[in-house]
Design an enzyme around this catalytic site. Structure first.
Site, PDB file in Angstrom:
ATOM      1  CE  LYS A  46     -16.311   6.487  26.705  1.00 40.86           C
ATOM      2  NZ  LYS A  46     -17.004   5.512  25.765  1.00 40.86           N
ATOM      3  CD1 TRP A  79     -17.710   9.736  15.795  1.00 37.34           C
ATOM      4  CD2 TRP A  79     -19.231   8.105  15.926  1.00 37.34           C
ATOM      5  NE1 TRP A  79     -17.927   9.455  17.129  1.00 37.34           N
ATOM      6  CE2 TRP A  79     -18.860   8.466  17.237  1.00 37.34           C
ATOM      7  CE3 TRP A  79     -20.196   7.103  15.765  1.00 37.34           C
ATOM      8  CZ2 TRP A  79     -19.386   7.857  18.374  1.00 37.34           C
ATOM      9  CZ3 TRP A  79     -20.740   6.493  16.890  1.00 37.34           C
ATOM     10  CH2 TRP A  79     -20.329   6.873  18.169  1.00 37.34           C
ATOM     11  CG  HIS A 101     -14.860  11.228  18.598  1.00 40.69           C
ATOM     12  ND1 HIS A 101     -15.650  11.763  19.581  1.00 40.69           N
ATOM     13  CD2 HIS A 101     -15.100   9.889  18.606  1.00 40.69           C
ATOM     14  CE1 HIS A 101     -16.344  10.786  20.154  1.00 40.69           C
ATOM     15  NE2 HIS A 101     -16.036   9.650  19.576  1.00 40.69           N
ATOM     16  CB  SER A 131     -15.759   8.190  30.862  1.00 44.20           C
ATOM     17  OG  SER A 131     -16.657   7.552  30.001  1.00 44.20           O
ATOM     18  CG  MET A 225     -30.464   7.731  26.518  1.00 37.30           C
ATOM     19  SD  MET A 225     -29.284   9.028  26.215  1.00 37.30           S
ATOM     20  CE  MET A 225     -27.979   8.164  25.343  1.00 37.30           C
TER      21      MET A 225
HETATM   22  S1  PPS Z   1     -17.892   7.746  22.916  1.00 31.90           S
HETATM   23  O1  PPS Z   1     -17.243   6.401  23.026  1.00 31.90           O
HETATM   24  O2  PPS Z   1     -16.917   8.805  22.677  1.00 31.90           O
HETATM   25  O3  PPS Z   1     -18.983   7.754  21.938  1.00 31.90           O
HETATM   26  O4  PPS Z   1     -18.506   7.997  24.371  1.00 31.90           O
HETATM   27  P1  PPS Z   1     -19.485   9.185  24.761  1.00 31.90           P
HETATM   28  O5  PPS Z   1     -20.873   8.828  24.383  1.00 31.90           O
HETATM   29  O6  PPS Z   1     -18.947  10.490  24.285  1.00 31.90           O
HETATM   30  O7  PPS Z   1     -19.350   9.204  26.331  1.00 31.90           O
HETATM   31  C1  PPS Z   1     -19.835   8.153  27.146  1.00 31.90           C
HETATM   32  C2  PPS Z   1     -20.130   8.765  28.501  1.00 31.90           C
HETATM   33  O8  PPS Z   1     -21.358   9.529  28.415  1.00 31.90           O
HETATM   34  C3  PPS Z   1     -22.261   9.041  29.394  1.00 31.90           C
HETATM   35  N1  PPS Z   1     -23.659   9.219  28.983  1.00 31.90           N
HETATM   36  C4  PPS Z   1     -24.567   9.873  29.742  1.00 31.90           C
HETATM   37  N2  PPS Z   1     -24.438  10.511  30.918  1.00 31.90           N
HETATM   38  C5  PPS Z   1     -25.568  11.049  31.465  1.00 31.90           C
HETATM   39  N3  PPS Z   1     -26.782  10.968  30.888  1.00 31.90           N
HETATM   40  C6  PPS Z   1     -26.957  10.339  29.700  1.00 31.90           C
HETATM   41  N4  PPS Z   1     -28.164  10.252  29.175  1.00 31.90           N
HETATM   42  C7  PPS Z   1     -25.809   9.757  29.074  1.00 31.90           C
HETATM   43  N5  PPS Z   1     -25.595   9.060  27.924  1.00 31.90           N
HETATM   44  C8  PPS Z   1     -24.276   8.749  27.887  1.00 31.90           C
HETATM   45  C9  PPS Z   1     -21.862   7.571  29.506  1.00 31.90           C
HETATM   46  O9  PPS Z   1     -22.436   6.973  30.640  1.00 31.90           O
HETATM   47  C10 PPS Z   1     -20.356   7.695  29.564  1.00 31.90           C
HETATM   48  O10 PPS Z   1     -19.883   8.276  30.776  1.00 31.90           O
HETATM   49  P2  PPS Z   1     -19.444   7.419  32.067  1.00 31.90           P
HETATM   50  O11 PPS Z   1     -18.829   8.427  32.999  1.00 31.90           O
HETATM   51  O12 PPS Z   1     -18.450   6.397  31.622  1.00 31.90           O
HETATM   52  O13 PPS Z   1     -20.712   6.831  32.617  1.00 31.90           O
END
Ligand code: PPS
Length: 289
Positions: A46, A79, A101, A131, A225
């Site tokens: 996340k 991954w 991860h 998140s 996205m």
């Molecule tokens: S995972 O399950 O570990 O693969 O999740 P991960 O992709 O690491 O994290 C998901 C959060 O990243 C946000 N996200 C973004 N934020 C801003 N801009 C862009 N382009 C973007 N892409 C992914 C996603 O919305 C999740 O955060 P939260 O706070 O839940 O919205």
């Protein structure tokens, strides 16, 4: 050594979802022959993984949108530790981009001796927690998070997938990979994506002109996205991820924790994190707020 624990495997002390990990996938990761020109985006869950799966191919191919419009993110930049890796690894073109991860000590051993590069993305742990809390509600292959307070305690004690946030961050900071690693924060990406894309391109030896940087940044903004079916997890069956409970691309902002934490919860959270990070000489953007 793997132990079954409900929806998770416990692998070297780390909880990994059974839905996406297996004894075979972990063996595959252990035996992976890392190439010197491989690139790994490393994240605690996340923290910006999906974002990196969108940005990296574009930085590496000069901004050609074809892969991000035609290949699901989990096959495009797989991954290393997950079950899909073995199925798609041969399709990757060099330089290969992968995500992980894993804490540093559980990376493929050949990564250590290679010259492969890593980009480590750190996100404010308060926002990671928020998140992750919402993700646990929508992902049926994870335990129900319980109340926010209960989940906060689970997160602090590391009884969540991939263990403690502090251990993860410290493992990569202590790894001493010198010029093989670039540290970036999710918050910097939110604030100045173009600047971060320029940093990535110079770290990876890619010469992107300003027009390409602009195209990559525009494509990788949250709203684009969110509507890209190759990146928004809408291809995953509802029984596995139920986006009616919470979308995978949920809010995409820095600071949503302020809508979730009580002052008491914040004080408890900060005290534990600060204590565990003591002695690690890093100042994060959120420490200065
Ligand atoms: S995972 O399950 O570990 O693969 O999740 P991960 O992709 O690491 O994290 C998901 C959060 O990243 C946000 N996200 C973004 N934020 C801003 N801009 C862009 N382009 C973007 N892409 C992914 C996603 O919305 C999740 O955060 P939260 O706070 O839940 O919205």
């Amino acid at each position: 050594m793997m132990i079954s624990h409900g929806k998770y495997w416990v692998y070297n002390g780390l909880m990994l979802p059974k839905e996406t990990h297996s004894a075979e996938s972990l063996k595959f990761a252990e035996e992976l022959k890392v190439q010197n020109n491989d690139i790994f985006a490393i994240t605690y869950p996340k923290s910006g993984t999906t974002w990196m799966q969108e940005i990296l191919p574009l930085v590496l191919n000069g901004g050609d949108l074809t892969p991000v419009q035609t290949i699901p993110n989990w096959d495009r930049v797989p991954w290393v530790e997950e079950t899909r890796a073995a199925l798609v690894m041969d399709n990757l073109v060099a330089p290969r981009a992968m995500v992980s991860h894993m804490p540093y000590n559980l990376m493929p051993p050949s990564f250590m001796s290679s010259k492969a590069k890593a980009i480590y993305v750190t996100r404010n742990p308060r926002d990671v927690l928020v998140s992750s809390f919402h993700f646990h509600k929508m992902a049926n292959f994870l335990d129900d998070p319980g109340t926010f307070d209960e989940f906060l305690e689970k997160f602090l004690s590391g009884k969540v997938m991939f263990g403690k946030w502090t251990e993860h961050v410290k493992s990569w900071r202590k790894a001493n990979l010198r010029d093989r690693i670039l540290f970036v924060t999710y918050e910097e990406m939110v604030q100045d994506l173009r600047g971060v894309i320029r940093r990535f391109s110079s770290f990876l030896g890619q010469d992107l002109d300003e027009e390409t940087v602009e195209r990559v940044a525009n494509h990788c903004c949250f709203s684009n996205m969110k509507t890209n079916i190759m990146s928004n997890y809408s291809l995953v069956p509802q029984g596995i991820m139920d986006s009616s409970k919470s979308p995978f691309l949920r809010k995409g902002v820095a600071g949503d924790w302020k809508n979730h934490f009580s002052p008491e919860q914040e004080a408890r959270f900060v005290a534990v994190i600060q204590q565990e990070m003591a002695g690690i000489n890093i100042t994060f953007p959120w420490d200065q707020e």
